[in-house]
Design a protein around this motif. Structure first.
Motif, PDB file in Angstrom:
ATOM      1  N   ALA A  98       0.835  -1.206   0.000  1.00  0.00           N
ATOM      2  CA  ALA A  98       0.000   0.000   0.000  1.00  0.00           C
ATOM      3  C   ALA A  98       0.867   1.252   0.000  1.00  0.00           C
ATOM      4  O   ALA A  98       0.893   2.027   0.953  1.00  0.00           O
ATOM      5  N   THR A  99       1.599   1.454  -1.087  1.00  0.00           N
ATOM      6  CA  THR A  99       2.475   2.617  -1.212  1.00  0.00           C
ATOM      7  C   THR A  99       1.660   3.860  -1.533  1.00  0.00           C
ATOM      8  O   THR A  99       0.495   3.780  -1.960  1.00  0.00           O
ATOM      9  N   SER A 100       2.272   5.016  -1.364  1.00  0.00           N
ATOM     10  CA  SER A 100       1.608   6.272  -1.731  1.00  0.00           C
ATOM     11  C   SER A 100       1.290   6.297  -3.219  1.00  0.00           C
ATOM     12  O   SER A 100       0.242   6.807  -3.646  1.00  0.00           O
ATOM     13  N   GLN A 101       2.182   5.716  -4.032  1.00  0.00           N
ATOM     14  CA  GLN A 101       1.945   5.685  -5.481  1.00  0.00           C
ATOM     15  C   GLN A 101       0.687   4.887  -5.801  1.00  0.00           C
ATOM     16  O   GLN A 101      -0.194   5.348  -6.544  1.00  0.00           O
ATOM     17  N   LEU A 102       0.586   3.668  -5.235  1.00  0.00           N
ATOM     18  CA  LEU A 102      -0.580   2.832  -5.530  1.00  0.00           C
ATOM     19  C   LEU A 102      -1.863   3.490  -5.029  1.00  0.00           C
ATOM     20  O   LEU A 102      -2.872   3.508  -5.728  1.00  0.00           O
ATOM     21  N   GLY A 116      -2.456   6.631  -4.662  1.00  0.00           N
ATOM     22  CA  GLY A 116      -2.775   7.739  -5.544  1.00  0.00           C
ATOM     23  C   GLY A 116      -3.410   7.273  -6.845  1.00  0.00           C
ATOM     24  O   GLY A 116      -4.379   7.874  -7.332  1.00  0.00           O
ATOM     25  N   LEU A 117      -2.882   6.179  -7.415  1.00  0.00           N
ATOM     26  CA  LEU A 117      -3.441   5.638  -8.650  1.00  0.00           C
ATOM     27  C   LEU A 117      -4.854   5.116  -8.420  1.00  0.00           C
ATOM     28  O   LEU A 117      -5.762   5.341  -9.234  1.00  0.00           O
ATOM     29  N   MET A 118      -5.056   4.424  -7.302  1.00  0.00           N
ATOM     30  CA  MET A 118      -6.383   3.907  -6.978  1.00  0.00           C
ATOM     31  C   MET A 118      -7.382   5.045  -6.769  1.00  0.00           C
ATOM     32  O   MET A 118      -8.554   4.939  -7.152  1.00  0.00           O
ATOM     33  N   THR A 119      -6.923   6.130  -6.171  1.00  0.00           N
ATOM     34  CA  THR A 119      -7.805   7.276  -5.945  1.00  0.00           C
ATOM     35  C   THR A 119      -8.311   7.836  -7.268  1.00  0.00           C
ATOM     36  O   THR A 119      -9.490   8.197  -7.402  1.00  0.00           O
ATOM     37  N   ILE A 120      -7.436   7.870  -8.262  1.00  0.00           N
ATOM     38  CA  ILE A 120      -7.823   8.400  -9.572  1.00  0.00           C
ATOM     39  C   ILE A 120      -8.852   7.494 -10.246  1.00  0.00           C
ATOM     40  O   ILE A 120      -9.886   7.960 -10.730  1.00  0.00           O
ATOM     41  N   ILE A 121      -8.598   6.190 -10.295  1.00  0.00           N
ATOM     42  CA  ILE A 121      -9.520   5.311 -11.036  1.00  0.00           C
ATOM     43  C   ILE A 121     -10.840   5.107 -10.292  1.00  0.00           C
ATOM     44  O   ILE A 121     -11.847   4.763 -10.903  1.00  0.00           O
ATOM     45  N   ARG A 122     -10.842   5.331  -8.976  1.00  0.00           N
ATOM     46  CA  ARG A 122     -12.080   5.152  -8.212  1.00  0.00           C
ATOM     47  C   ARG A 122     -12.995   6.375  -8.300  1.00  0.00           C
ATOM     48  O   ARG A 122     -14.205   6.269  -8.091  1.00  0.00           O
ATOM     49  N   SER A 123     -12.445   7.527  -8.613  1.00  0.00           N
ATOM     50  CA  SER A 123     -13.252   8.747  -8.665  1.00  0.00           C
ATOM     51  C   SER A 123     -14.214   8.717  -9.849  1.00  0.00           C
ATOM     52  O   SER A 123     -13.812   8.453 -10.985  1.00  0.00           O
ATOM     53  N   GLN A 124     -15.483   9.019  -9.579  1.00  0.00           N
ATOM     54  CA  GLN A 124     -16.472   9.028 -10.661  1.00  0.00           C
ATOM     55  C   GLN A 124     -16.256  10.183 -11.628  1.00  0.00           C
ATOM     56  O   GLN A 124     -16.785  10.172 -12.740  1.00  0.00           O
ATOM     57  N   SER A 125     -15.463  11.186 -11.234  1.00  0.00           N
ATOM     58  CA  SER A 125     -15.232  12.347 -12.100  1.00  0.00           C
ATOM     59  C   SER A 125     -14.005  12.187 -12.993  1.00  0.00           C
ATOM     60  O   SER A 125     -13.707  13.075 -13.794  1.00  0.00           O
ATOM     61  N   THR A 126     -13.300  11.072 -12.880  1.00  0.00           N
ATOM     62  CA  THR A 126     -12.106  10.862 -13.708  1.00  0.00           C
ATOM     63  C   THR A 126     -12.489  10.611 -15.163  1.00  0.00           C
ATOM     64  O   THR A 126     -13.272   9.699 -15.450  1.00  0.00           O
ATOM     65  N   PRO A 127     -11.965  11.395 -16.106  1.00  0.00           N
ATOM     66  CA  PRO A 127     -12.258  11.181 -17.525  1.00  0.00           C
ATOM     67  C   PRO A 127     -11.746   9.815 -17.991  1.00  0.00           C
ATOM     68  O   PRO A 127     -10.803   9.263 -17.414  1.00  0.00           O
ATOM     69  N   ARG A 128     -12.368   9.297 -19.040  1.00  0.00           N
ATOM     70  CA  ARG A 128     -12.007   7.966 -19.518  1.00  0.00           C
ATOM     71  C   ARG A 128     -10.526   7.866 -19.874  1.00  0.00           C
ATOM     72  O   ARG A 128      -9.872   6.878 -19.551  1.00  0.00           O
TER      73      ARG A 128
END
Length: 222
Positions: free
Chosen positions: A18-22, A24-36
């Motif tokens: 559970a690194t800061s990098q992972l 951060g990446l998970m936060t992006i793909i989980r957000s409903q506002s992230t563009p495709r």
């Protein structure tokens, strides 16, 4: 439960650090506002991490090579050959990440859908390498919810004479319920997962999850 909870997965399950990098990446793909486009880019990065970790669980042998300086290097080499098998459709999103790590890797495909009458996973299509029984298989599917499709896919591999302990299942997000059902049925299969979520809601969707991975990745609403 979530990835930061006290839930302890079975020994067959390897969770990415559970690194800061992972995170951060998970936060992006989980957000409903992230563009495709961003979803694809950052999901691909997580997939690459999963593939690299999956390869760490393949057997190796000692190998000595001579370097350009004329000195031997005590190294390792993978023992045996591998292939990828994606569970269509979402699993196909993970194929490129595997190809980027393993040159000319063979990739099979399995299509499983729920039977309208029995409501159970049913095999609709399978195209696998002819020599799959002699290879280690990286099974690809980004989400492990109830585990129904994944377990059916493993049955297909076993029916094609792949040893159970030659299967490594890679997925980005899993539920404790899916892990429990899968491990109970196939205790020799190793699971490599990005994060383990709280559980399943009343519709059997992973929560908090990331929505329908296949639809968000491929840009469809089917």
């Amino acid at each position: 439960m979530g990835s930061d909870s006290v839930y302890t997965p079975p020994h067959q399950v390897k969770v990415l650090a559970a690194t800061s990098q992972l995170k951060g990446l998970m936060t992006i793909i989980r957000s409903q506002s992230t563009p495709r486009a961003d979803f694809i880019f950052y999901a691909d990065r997580i997939i690459r991490l999963l593939v690299e970790e999956g390869l760490n669980h393949l057997p190796v042998i000692d190998k000595v090579v001579e370097t350009p300086t004329g000195v031997d290097y005590q190294g390792l080499a993978f023992q045996g050959r591998i292939c990828g098998v994606s569970i269509m459709r979402a699993g196909e999103a993970m194929e490129q990440g595997l190809r980027e790590c393993c040159r000319s890797v063979r990739i099979g495909k399995i299509l499983i859908q729920r039977d309208e009458e029995t409501h159970l996973p049913k095999l609709f299509y399978a195209k696998l390498p002819n020599d799959i029984s002699s290879r280690y298989c990286l099974l690809l599917d980004p989400m492990l919810a109830t585990g129904g499709s994944a377990m059916k896919a493993v049955e297909v591999l076993l029916d094609n004479n792949v040893p159970e302990d030659h299967i490594i299942f890679l997925n980005l997000i899993a539920s404790p319920e899916g892990i429990a059902a899968f491990v109970e049925k196939f205790p020799k299969v190793k699971i490599v997962v990005g994060e383990i979520d709280s559980g399943l809601d009343s519709n059997k969707y992973i929560v908090p999850g990331c929505g329908d991975f296949g639809c968000r990745y491929f840009g469809t609403n089917d």
